[in-house]
Motif scaffolding. Structure first.
Motif, PDB file in Angstrom:
ATOM      1  N   THR A  53       0.841  -1.193   0.000  1.00  0.00           N
ATOM      2  CA  THR A  53       0.000   0.000   0.000  1.00  0.00           C
ATOM      3  C   THR A  53       0.875   1.241   0.000  1.00  0.00           C
ATOM      4  OG1 THR A  53      -1.967   0.969   1.045  1.00  0.00           O
ATOM      5  CG2 THR A  53      -0.216   0.186   2.520  1.00  0.00           C
ATOM      6  N   ALA A  95      -2.705  -5.756  -3.242  1.00  0.00           N
ATOM      7  CA  ALA A  95      -2.502  -4.306  -3.343  1.00  0.00           C
ATOM      8  C   ALA A  95      -3.703  -3.611  -2.724  1.00  0.00           C
ATOM      9  CB  ALA A  95      -2.335  -3.884  -4.793  1.00  0.00           C
ATOM     10  N   ALA A 109       0.657  -2.541  -8.715  1.00  0.00           N
ATOM     11  CA  ALA A 109      -0.622  -3.134  -8.323  1.00  0.00           C
ATOM     12  C   ALA A 109      -0.947  -4.351  -9.177  1.00  0.00           C
ATOM     13  CB  ALA A 109      -1.738  -2.097  -8.423  1.00  0.00           C
TER      14      ALA A 109
END
Length: 253
Positions: A53, A95, A109
């Motif tokens: 993240t 993700a 991602a």
């Protein structure tokens, strides 16, 4: 302070790109930080799932162009952009996306197995707008998830797609309200971490390779993995726990 934070609890690792002032853009420090975090995650048997993240309400804006003008190219040999795109971990990676996932950030991602995103998140490959191509896996992975013509539209126009449309087309697994992506990603990770670790890892490998095999070749390719799982202690434990009506105690072997 490190540009990448690594935290863990309850079998889940959280890897956070922590450059909010630069919209978590990737320079060499970030690339090396992600690579070290992935190595730590892979090395620990007590960690079953990782979440990637970004801090400050943005996932990642891609390549740090200011660092690039100084000669920094955050591509690591054997690992790719951001220390990840060419060599994702063998264990599941989620993700958790808030805000923008652009260019190399979108490609990070896409290197994950699952994507959880806030409803107002945006994904895009704007490289063509700058005379570049998305060479960190975006052009390779996007058509395996999105319809061909939609993938082509994103690649050629450089225009972004919203999280809700991405969810409708299967790119995003779970939508959350703004600010809720990491919490939902932890919940998803917990449901994976509760399962047999050998089975989870083998299942990820089979699903990932299936896109490159016809159905007959796929059965031959998966056979050694399936046979190894059937002969494992965890397979027996899962059956015993079911018959004895208790929670399984995984050995990871």
């Amino acid at each position: 302070m490190s540009a990448v934070r690594f935290e863990d609890a309850d079998g889940i690792a959280v890897i956070t790109i922590d450059r909010p002032a630069r919209r978590n853009a990737v320079d060499l420090e970030v690339a090396h930080g992600i690579a070290r975090a992935i190595d730590a995650f892979e090395a620990r048997a007590d960690l079953a799932v990782a979440i990637l993240t970004g801090a400050g309400g943005t996932f990642c804006a891609g390549l740090d162009l200011a660092a690039f003008t100084r000669g920094e190219i955050p591509i690591l040999p054997g690992r790719g952009f951001g220390g990840l795109t060419e060599s994702p971990p063998g264990k599941p990676l989620i993700a958790a996306v808030e805000g923008w996932a652009l260019a190399g950030g979108f490609e990070l991602a896409l290197a994950a197995d699952l994507i959880v995103a806030a409803r107002d998140a945006r994904f895009g490959l704007p490289e063509t707008k700058r005379g570049l191509v998305a060479g960190a896996g975006g052009l390779l992975r996007l058509p395996k998830t999105l319809p061909y013509r939609l993938a082509m539209q994103l690649a050629l126009t450089g225009e972004p797609i919203g999280a809700e449309a991405a969810h409708d087309h299967g790119l995003v697994n779970i939508l959350t309200e703004p600010g809720g992506a990491l919490t939902a990603a932890r919940e998803l990770a917990a449901s994976i971490a509760a399962n047999g670790p050998l089975a989870v890892r083998a299942s990820k490998e089979i699903v990932a390779m299936s896109v490159d095999y016809p159905s007959t070749g796929g059965f031959d390719a998966q056979r050694p993995l399936v046979e190894r799982i059937l002969a494992s202690r965890d397979a027996l434990e899962g059956a015993l726990a079911f018959t004895e009506r208790r929670a399984p105690v995984w050995a990871g072997e």
